[in-house]
Design an enzyme around this catalytic site. Sequence first.
Site, PDB file in Angstrom:
ATOM      1  N   TYR A 203       0.928  -1.258   0.152  1.00 11.53           N
ATOM      2  CA  TYR A 203      -0.046  -0.039   0.222  1.00 11.53           C
ATOM      3  C   TYR A 203       1.054   1.370  -0.008  1.00 11.53           C
ATOM      4  O   TYR A 203       0.350   2.432   0.056  1.00 11.53           O
ATOM      5  CB  TYR A 203      -1.111   0.031   1.257  1.00 11.53           C
ATOM      6  CG  TYR A 203      -1.997  -0.987   0.989  1.00 11.53           C
ATOM      7  CD1 TYR A 203      -1.956  -2.210   0.753  1.00 11.53           C
ATOM      8  CD2 TYR A 203      -3.199  -0.725   1.523  1.00 11.53           C
ATOM      9  CE1 TYR A 203      -2.640  -3.172   0.664  1.00 11.53           C
ATOM     10  CE2 TYR A 203      -4.543  -1.817   1.659  1.00 11.53           C
ATOM     11  CZ  TYR A 203      -4.177  -2.909   1.098  1.00 11.53           C
ATOM     12  OH  TYR A 203      -5.073  -3.896   0.914  1.00 11.53           O
TER      13      TYR A 203
ATOM     14  N   LYS B 290       4.933 -14.363   5.434  1.00 16.93           N
ATOM     15  CA  LYS B 290       5.131 -15.163   4.350  1.00 16.93           C
ATOM     16  C   LYS B 290       6.684 -15.308   3.920  1.00 16.93           C
ATOM     17  O   LYS B 290       7.152 -14.973   2.972  1.00 16.93           O
ATOM     18  CB  LYS B 290       4.299 -14.822   3.111  1.00 16.93           C
ATOM     19  CG  LYS B 290       4.274 -15.875   2.024  1.00 16.93           C
ATOM     20  CD  LYS B 290       3.458 -16.992   2.568  1.00 16.93           C
ATOM     21  CE  LYS B 290       3.514 -18.056   1.078  1.00 16.93           C
ATOM     22  NZ  LYS B 290       2.926 -19.260   1.525  1.00 16.93           N
TER      23      LYS B 290
ATOM     24  N   ASP C   4      -1.065 -18.367   4.922  1.00 21.84           N
ATOM     25  CA  ASP C   4      -2.182 -19.397   4.472  1.00 21.84           C
ATOM     26  C   ASP C   4      -2.420 -20.270   5.567  1.00 21.84           C
ATOM     27  O   ASP C   4      -3.565 -20.589   5.727  1.00 21.84           O
ATOM     28  CB  ASP C   4      -1.561 -20.193   3.343  1.00 21.84           C
ATOM     29  CG  ASP C   4      -0.018 -20.394   3.380  1.00 21.84           C
ATOM     30  OD1 ASP C   4       0.935 -19.763   4.055  1.00 21.84           O
ATOM     31  OD2 ASP C   4       0.231 -21.402   2.470  1.00 21.84           O
TER      32      ASP C   4
ATOM     33  N   ASP D 275      -5.095  -6.458   5.981  1.00 23.11           N
ATOM     34  CA  ASP D 275      -6.219  -5.948   5.270  1.00 23.11           C
ATOM     35  C   ASP D 275      -7.092  -7.123   5.186  1.00 23.11           C
ATOM     36  O   ASP D 275      -8.485  -7.200   5.373  1.00 23.11           O
ATOM     37  CB  ASP D 275      -6.104  -5.129   4.010  1.00 23.11           C
ATOM     38  CG  ASP D 275      -6.992  -4.720   3.517  1.00 23.11           C
ATOM     39  OD1 ASP D 275      -8.087  -4.168   4.132  1.00 23.11           O
ATOM     40  OD2 ASP D 275      -7.013  -3.951   2.344  1.00 23.11           O
TER      41      ASP D 275
END
Length: 336
Positions: free
Chosen positions: A125, A173, A206, A230
């Site tokens: 972002y 991640k 995940d 988000d």
Amino acid sequence: MQLITLIPGDGIGPEITKAVTDIFAAAEVPVQWEEQNAGQTTFDASGELIPQALLDSLEKNRVALKGPITTPVGKGFRSINVSLRQKYDLYQNVRPSLTTAGIASRYADSGIDLVLFRENTEGLYSGLEVYDEKLGIADSFNRITREGARKICRAAFAYAAKHKRKKVTLAHKANILKMAGTIMLEACQDASREFPQIQYEEKIIDNMCMQLVMRPEQFDVIVTTNLFGDILSDLCAGLVGGLGVVAGANIGDDMAIFEAVHGSAPDIAGQGKANPTALLRSALMMLHYIGQHDKADQIEKALNLTLQDKSKCTGDLGGSASTSEFTQAIIGNLGK
């Protein structure tokens, strides 16, 4: 009497904002509102999306309550929410998710009580994008800084310590995003050493999503990057009844904007159907932020009593009451 910037927003924003200010007035909360607006309605009236008068008010008062705002689509405008977060370094997006009696959800009996800390100014972002028209390639940069990672991770642990929370979970991640992910890992590991009384764990994003769906009650405080946050914040809202019932806050070192995180719902604007719970709960976070804990607790108790009486609730909560009837029911429960 503390001066607070009030941003009604668009669509149902003015209706739910009025509900909150009416409840605050009835509870005799010692705040004074300074109203300034932004968004589609403001742009249509003045040609300004974020007027200077609003920025001046924010910089003076340092605390704001904001209704849902519409950013014009397809006209090249940047998100108003992102613009304000980055301009004032409101690097903490704080989103509690709590199962509440009277609010239907798939996990109503699970005892979910978690708080998500989303880094609010960096990552994908950041607005750093390059487009090669000839090749048809767009690159968006996932900018993570050590300082930004340090601040959000420490904020999550500090919150956990202050509120006697037991565990902080980092969602990451780093197995794929080696560099950016490692910065977050190291920042959280450093923060965990500063707060050894708080249990710390790391989960790949995940797996985190799967675990939230399967056993959400295992989580306490979650911290993560901007994009992951988000996504997870809406997932967490879905666990406890949806965006219409969860609070949100954007907090920096010396300024905070508390907001309803749902949309402006122009399709029901002006019809008296809007549910003000999300904005009211955000306003209660604001009261705790400014030290008005007793008033926050008083209003929260009245809200929770009202939520258990379906005849007083709005349609999305399983009732048939109007926005004003729901508001008056909360006011009637003050002091009980």
